[in-house]
Design an enzyme around this catalytic site. Structure first.
Site, PDB file in Angstrom:
ATOM      1  CD  GLU A 298      -1.983  -2.503   1.285  1.00 42.18           C
ATOM      2  OE1 GLU A 298      -0.828  -2.545   1.788  1.00 42.18           O
ATOM      3  OE2 GLU A 298      -2.997  -3.131   1.215  1.00 42.18           O
TER       4      GLU A 298
ATOM      5  CG  HIS B 240     -11.012  -5.744   6.809  1.00 44.19           C
ATOM      6  ND1 HIS B 240      -9.792  -6.059   7.665  1.00 44.19           N
ATOM      7  CD2 HIS B 240     -10.600  -6.241   5.523  1.00 44.19           C
ATOM      8  CE1 HIS B 240      -8.864  -6.784   6.631  1.00 44.19           C
ATOM      9  NE2 HIS B 240      -9.192  -6.442   5.655  1.00 44.19           N
TER      10      HIS B 240
HETATM   11  C1  LIG Z   1      -2.515  -4.553   4.519  1.00 49.28           C
HETATM   12  C2  LIG Z   1      -3.439  -5.044   3.611  1.00 49.28           C
HETATM   13  N1  LIG Z   1      -3.727  -4.953   2.264  1.00 49.28           N
HETATM   14  C3  LIG Z   1      -4.744  -5.896   1.592  1.00 49.28           C
HETATM   15  C4  LIG Z   1      -5.576  -6.532   2.348  1.00 49.28           C
HETATM   16  C5  LIG Z   1      -6.689  -7.171   1.452  1.00 49.28           C
HETATM   17  N2  LIG Z   1      -6.283  -8.644   1.599  1.00 49.28           N
HETATM   18  C6  LIG Z   1      -6.579  -9.403   2.767  1.00 49.28           C
HETATM   19  S1  LIG Z   1      -6.012 -11.261   2.363  1.00 49.28           S
HETATM   20  C7  LIG Z   1      -5.420 -10.610   1.065  1.00 49.28           C
HETATM   21  C8  LIG Z   1      -4.422 -11.695   0.047  1.00 49.28           C
HETATM   22  C9  LIG Z   1      -3.342 -12.043   1.232  1.00 49.28           C
HETATM   23  O1  LIG Z   1      -2.444 -12.882   0.528  1.00 49.28           O
HETATM   24  P1  LIG Z   1      -1.514 -14.014   1.491  1.00 49.28           P
HETATM   25  O2  LIG Z   1      -0.803 -12.991   2.377  1.00 49.28           O
HETATM   26  O3  LIG Z   1      -0.778 -14.454   0.302  1.00 49.28           O
HETATM   27  O4  LIG Z   1      -2.576 -14.830   2.396  1.00 49.28           O
HETATM   28  P2  LIG Z   1      -3.410 -16.051   1.958  1.00 49.28           P
HETATM   29  O5  LIG Z   1      -4.687 -15.154   2.164  1.00 49.28           O
HETATM   30  O6  LIG Z   1      -3.066 -16.491   0.786  1.00 49.28           O
HETATM   31  O7  LIG Z   1      -3.187 -16.887   3.130  1.00 49.28           O
HETATM   32  C10 LIG Z   1      -5.355  -9.251   0.660  1.00 49.28           C
HETATM   33  C11 LIG Z   1      -4.801  -8.565  -0.548  1.00 49.28           C
HETATM   34  C12 LIG Z   1      -5.255  -6.648   3.800  1.00 49.28           C
HETATM   35  N3  LIG Z   1      -6.212  -7.369   4.307  1.00 49.28           N
HETATM   36  N4  LIG Z   1      -4.170  -5.803   4.247  1.00 49.28           N
END
Ligand SMILES: Cc1ncc(C[n+]2csc(CCOP(=O)(O)OP(=O)(O)O)c2C)c(N)n1
Ligand SMILES: [Mg+2]
Lengths: 332, 342
Positions: free
Chosen positions: A60, A129
């Site tokens: 971000e 959120h």
């Molecule tokens: C700082 C932030 N940016 C974006 C999000 C939205 N978001 C939630 S989960 C996610 C994907 C995360 O991927 P990963 O770290 O690989 O974890 P996974 O869901 O695959 O277990 C995103 C973009 C968030 N929660 N926090």
């Protein structure tokens, strides 16, 4: 005039702006192939390609910072923050870089970018959120701030944001995306910076914006049944904001309340109430009330979540109390 | 009847099976309309994380990302209290305040699940300072997804850990996706262990379909970390289902999913155990059946549990015994109530 949703109106605004101006680009997480976490940018990558609709890694601060640099060098970036709750991570780029560049550099380097994001409760998305953080933005000179409540505003305020010379933070509400309404692409509800009277009345003024506008309007309908005639004003643009129509309405009715979803302490409601009190003091029959979210993080339990933010019932009861001095049952 | 051997691999199989059964019940909780919201991120396919949690000791602490149910079960969570939290109930781990994405339990060393990608990572740096300064012998482990590999705070944390010789491990559960974005669309160079090495960490990547391989790597990283040599472990796995409950993964092909789901750590462990005579098929079936019963009970408990009282809303914003937030109704009554301005 067509009926559409808040979500599609925003998408239409992006599409029309991108078609009209090749310098408009989108950058954010999941804005391309996925079509946006809430589906707002669906299909835009197919129309405009990956150079203008940029899927970014989960970074971000750099997304916002890159938008700042793009804006400095001739593009019109629309950066998307998936949730306003992540704005804290980007606060340096937003508040120290985007907001201050024009001023610090003696007017040479403006940052004409839009930061689109969404906030609010309603999905049991818990403490990180669900927030309403517009006060953080309002507190920062150099940033513009817009929070549309209607379908037509979702379109026009975004188009207007994309003509501004300075950074605009455009905060949508996750609870409004599926709301239907009329879109008239030729006619905005009001000019940039103008509040709009959504319902006129002479007993009190309810000032609100974003999703709370709809709770306020619902409350006003019920107030009418109770014999109280409420004027409901949609603030829409929180910066810039023409205060004249607000002052006129408050002087006319002598009673006002400001309704926000954000926590009351240090809120937009606090600031508006203070500004109007300063100017309208001699016309007021009652103090200007602030009704907002409880001063707590948003709990995940749906029961607690609902109880922590204003409802039409709370707004109705408080307004009735303000006008008739008859206490509602929950005040006992 | 007791199991013939209760070897560590068999225990790990059992924990993995319990995790999968738990996650399946979380799905049911949602379908029954009993979950608090739809932001439920299942760790099905990532159960080999047990190889890491099993390499930790009582007293060790950890943080997780939003997909952390499996990690916490691996560290001894009570599934009934977890499920109750996911349902937003009073006797959940966090009194119905946190939910699926914010489970924590100080007693078991869970310093908190986080819904901010990367948000929990730096906390292990601080924990590492605590353990280093007190020579306590504990380690702290951050569990996060491949998505967090794009967050700057990870690299700030890695640098500090290496610089200050902290007893910590950065554990990346690489399920190949951050929401709809496959890692090849989020990283210019996918050699993640090399990033850790560049900061001076011990780094390893293990096959997420092979819990014993994960465990072997985790054991040696944990031993080094306890000695002040921090590490990075990547578990190479596959997210079997959508990002959250509403996501049907339209951005990937059915063929890819079939291939990904074939990398099933539970099926692999089962086959290996049967092969080595560590357990009979009947033993393994019994473990599976017990897990199903246990998680059915957890589900029933969560559904039957009481929601929190409204007044609890104001509790725990600040510490007990200190000034609490003033409820709005009280504030309004102080302005408008009878005699308020008499
Ligand atoms: C700082 C932030 N940016 C974006 C999000 C939205 N978001 C939630 S989960 C996610 C994907 C995360 O991927 P990963 O770290 O690989 O974890 P996974 O869901 O695959 O277990 C995103 C973009 C968030 N929660 N926090
Ligand atoms: Mg991932």
């Amino acid at each position: 005039m067509t009926e559409t949703t808040y979500r599609d109106a925003i998408r239409q605004a992006l599409l029309d702006a991108m078609q009209a101006d090749p310098s408009v680009i989108l950058i954010g997480e999941e804005v391309g192939l996925y079509g946006g976490a809430y589906g707002v940018t669906k299909g835009l990558i197919d129309l405009f390609g990956a150079e203008r609709v940029i899927d970014a890694p989960i970074s971000e601060p750099a997304i916002v910072g890159a938008a700042v640099g793009a804006a400095m060098t001739g593009l019109r970036p629309v950066a998307e923050l998936m949730y306003v709750d992540f704005i804290g991570m980007t606060m340096d780029q937003l508040a120290n870089q985007a907001a201050k560049s024009r001023y610090m550099f003696g007017g040479q380097i403006g940052v004409p970018m839009v930061l689109r994001t969404q906030g609010g409760t309603g999905r049991s998305a818990a403490a990180q959120h669900s927030q309403s953080l517009e006060a953080w933005v309002l507190h920062t000179p150099g940033l513009r701030l817009v929070m549309p409540a209607t379908v037509n505003d979702a379109y026009h305020l975004l188009r207007q944001s994309l003509t501004q010379p300075d950074p605009v933070v455009f905060i949508e509400h996750k609870g409004l995306y599926t709301m239907k309404g009329d879109l008239d692409v030729a006619t905005p509800d009001g000019a940039w910076g103008q509040p709009v009277i959504r319902r006129d009345g002479h007993d009190l003024v309810i000032l609100s914006y974003s999703r709370m506008l709809h709770e306020s309007l619902a409350a006003a309908e019920r107030l009418a049944e109770s014999g109280v005639d409420a004027c409901v004003i949609d603030l829409r643009c929180l910066n810039p904001m023409d205060e004249a129509p607000l002052i006129e309405a408050v002087k006319r009715t002598g009673r006002a309340m400001v309704v926000t979803e954000g926590v009351v302490t240090g809120s937009v409601a606090s600031d508006i109430a203070a500004r109007l009190t300063e100017v309208c003091f001699d016309w007021l029959e009652e103090p200007i009330l602030r009704v907002g979210g409880e001063d707590i993080p948003i709990p995940v339990s749906p029961l607690l979540e609902r109880a922590s933010i204003p409802t039409a019932t709370l707004i109705h009861d408080t307004a009735l109390w303000l006008v008739t001095r008859k206490a509602p049952p929950w005040a006992a | 009847m007791t199991l013939p051997t209760n070897s560590a691999p068999l225990a790990r199989y059992r924990t993995m099976r319990r995790i999968r059964s738990f996650e399946e019940r979380v799905g049911e909780l949602f379908l029954k309309g009993e979950s608090a919201g739809s932001m439920l991120h299942l760790s099905i396919g990532e159960e080999a994380v047990v190889g890491m949690t099993d390499a930790m000791q009582p007293g060790d602490t950890f943080t997780t990302h939003h997909r952390g149910h499996g990690v916490f079960l691996g560290r001894g969570a009570d599934p009934a209290r977890m499920m109750a939290e996911i349902a937003g109930k009073e006797d959940g781990y966090c009194r119905g305040k946190g939910g699926s994405m914010h489970i924590a339990d100080r007693a078991l060393g869970h310093l908190g699940a986080n819904a901010i990608v990367g948000g929990g990572i730096p906390h292990i740096v601080g924990a590492g300072i605590s353990y280093r300064n007190t020579r306590s012998g504990q380690i702290s482990v951050a569990f996060f997804g491949d998505g967090a590999m794009s967050q700057g705070i990870l690299y700030e944390s890695m640098n500090m850990a290496a610089l200050w010789h902290l007893p910590v491990i950065f554990c990346c559960i690489n399920n190949q996706y951050g929401m709809g974005t496959r890692v090849d669309r989020s990283a210019g160079n996918r050699d993640f262990p090399a990033r850790a090495t560049a900061f001076g960490l011990n780094a390893a990547r293990a096959d997420g379909a092979d819990v014993e391989a994960v465990h072997d790597a985790a054991r040696s990283l944990a031993a080094a970390a306890r000695d002040g040599r921090p590490g990075y472990l990547e578990i190479d796995a596959y997210r079997f289902f959508g990002h959250a409950r509403m996501d049907k993964s339209p951005y990937r092909t059915p063929e890819e999913e079939v291939e990904g789901r074939a990398r099933d750590p539970i099926a692999r462990a089962r086959a290996r155990l049967a092969e080595t005579d560590a357990a009979t098929a009947a033993d393994l079936d019994r473990i599976d059946g017990d897990a199903a019963v246990e998680m059915d009970l957890a589900l029933a408990h969560a559904i039957g549990a009481k929601p929190p009282a409204l007044s609890t809303m104001f509790e725990d914003v600040y510490a007990p015994g200190t000034p609490a937030p003033r409820p709005q109704a009280e504030r309004l009554a102080a302005i408008l109530g009878e005699g308020a301005r008499a």
